[in-house]
Design an enzyme around this catalytic site. Structure first.
Site: not given
Length: 468
Positions: A216-217, A219, A222, A238, A341
């Protein structure tokens, strides 16, 4: 003998009285002059009932002790109430401070030296600030090394050039860097609040049942997905909530623009594909989110976790990782895609085969000959190239080689080479002396501050350490 007659005594007393009266009359003018002299400073000679407004002395301004107390703001209307050492030119104007009738006259020796004290100025209808913050001077730091060459570069606008207040590494890029800004672990983020989108466990997305949360982020989230007709077929689902800041690209075969992350993953997945880049099997869109169904190499973990929890990595194993990472970057470059990134947290390691796979193309962009604006850099602060901080434009290949140098250093040392933006600009690298000289040389040449002196991807691939 005859006693003296009373009439004679009365005559003597009458003779003395005129002498005493003359003395009193002579003293009265003296007292009158003293009285007039005492009351003259307070009353006008023509109207004793009116108080005289004394004129302020301008030469008092030359005395530093008589100057007004500085404050963060200046009220610029005229005011009849003057603090010690302040000049009010027109005492007939109304007070510029609401409720000024309650202002007390302060003793000059007791006026507090406070920056919050508001003063009246003589310029009407203009407000300005007296408080000017001093720029914070940063301590000089050692240079990276003789191989990390510093060159004069133009200053350019950059989001990561923040005010000297906060911001930390590895982490999000926000405003101006400066100084002793620390590095945090997540990538850049927008100020827009993120909508929350979750997939209920057991729900069906396409032909896949949603399982447990993998990651989990800020943005996206998943989830593990299992094919409804085959439990052996696992995927990663995702879920990306739609945002106003989303970027879209036109691609062939679609009637409307497609989310940039999806479009670039489709481009990278075209044959011949690269085994070191995660594959996108399918994607779906609804009113509030996108769902990306991708390959899930199980069991796997991020390279960052592998470095931290799997013990020291030998140079031979590090070489295997770097060869795969270079192949993934080359494939992206050949397809005109800049990942944006690259970091150990965005690379998966398949535990059985030690195969690497690049993931998370949220920051990916199409490569252009003009390069990218440094203010639009969205990668991890810990991997920020030197030119992103110091120049207004940076280019994909030089930024990728810098990221390869940081990645190799992290693999070999299990920590990052730079702790702050100051160290990226002025610091020097402390290398493990037990590493080979070829490994030292490769890291130094990838982290040259001058992009023109940095290795190219081809030179990196052909370096003697990579061929050992």
């Amino acid at each position: 003998m005859k006693a003296s007659s009373p009439p004679n005594s009365m005559e003597n007393n009458q003779k003395d009285k005129p002498t005493e009266g003359k003395k009193g009359k002579a003293a009265r003018p003296l007292f009158r002059r003293v009285h007039e002299a005492v009351k003259r400073p307070f009353f006008a000679c023509c109207n004793p009932d009116r108080v005289v407004c004394l004129t302020a002395q301008t030469d008092a301004l030359d005395d530093p002790e008589a100057r007004p107390v500085p404050g963060p703001f200046r009220i610029t209307q005229r005011c009849p109430v003057c603090l010690p050492g302040q000049v009010c030119e027109d005492p007939e104007l109304p007070s510029c401070v609401p409720g000024s009738s309650g202002i007390k006259h302060l003793d000059p020796e007791r006026v507090p030296d406070s920056p919050s004290l508001n003063l009246c100025d003589t310029e009407p209808d203009h407000v300005e600030s007296q408080f000017v913050p001093e720029e914070e001077s940063l301590p000089e730091q050692d240079q990276v090394s003789a191989d990390l060459e510093s060159v004069p570069v133009e200053e350019g606008p950059s989001e990561i050039e923040q005010e000297p207040e906060d911001v930390v590494l590895p982490g999000s890029v926000s405003g101006s860097v400066s100084g002793s800004e620390q590095i945090v672990s997540e990538a850049a983020s927008d100020t827009e609040p993120e909508p929350e989108i979750e997939l209920p466990q057991g729900s069906i997305v396409s032909f896949y049942e949603v399982g447990h949360l993998i990651a989990s982020g800020k943005f996206s989230k998943v989830y593990e997905g299992t094919h409804v007709f085959s439990e052996k077929l696992k995927v990663a689902i995702k879920c990306i909530p739609k945002r106003r800041a989303d970027r879209y690209l036109d691609i062939a075969g679609h009637c409307k623009p497609v989310l940039a992350e999806v479009a670039l993953m489709l481009r990278l997945g075209e044959a011949p594909s690269c085994p070191n880049i995660i594959q996108l099997h399918q994607w779906l869109e609804d009113e509030s989110s996108f769902s990306l169904i991708m390959e899930y190499p199980e069991p796997c973990r991020t390279l960052e976790d592998f470095i931290l929890f799997s013990g020291p990595v030998s140079e031979g194993q590090a070489r295997l990782f770097m060869l795969q990472a270079v192949q993934a970057v080359k494939h992206c470059s050949e397809r005109g895609v800049y990942h944006g990134d690259i970091r150990s947290g965005n690379i998966l390691v398949t535990l059985h085969t030690l195969q690497l796979k690049f993931i998370d193309f949220r920051c990916a962009r199409l490569i252009t000959s003009e390069g990218f604006k440094s203010s639009e850099y969205q990668g991890s602060d810990a991997y920020t190239p030197y030119e992103v901080i110091r120049q207004s434009v940076f280019h994909a290949e030089a930024a990728n080689v810098w990221a390869m140098g940081v990645l190799l250093f992290e693999i070999m040392h299990r920590y990052l080479p730079f702790d702050s933006f100051d160290e990226i600009q002025h610091g020097y690298i402390r290398m493990d002396p037990t590493l080979s000289t070829a490994c030292h040389d490769l890291i130094y040449r990838c982290l040259s501050r001058n992009p023109a002196h940095r290795l190219t991807l081809e030179q990196l691939e052909e370096h003697r350490w990579m061929k050992a």
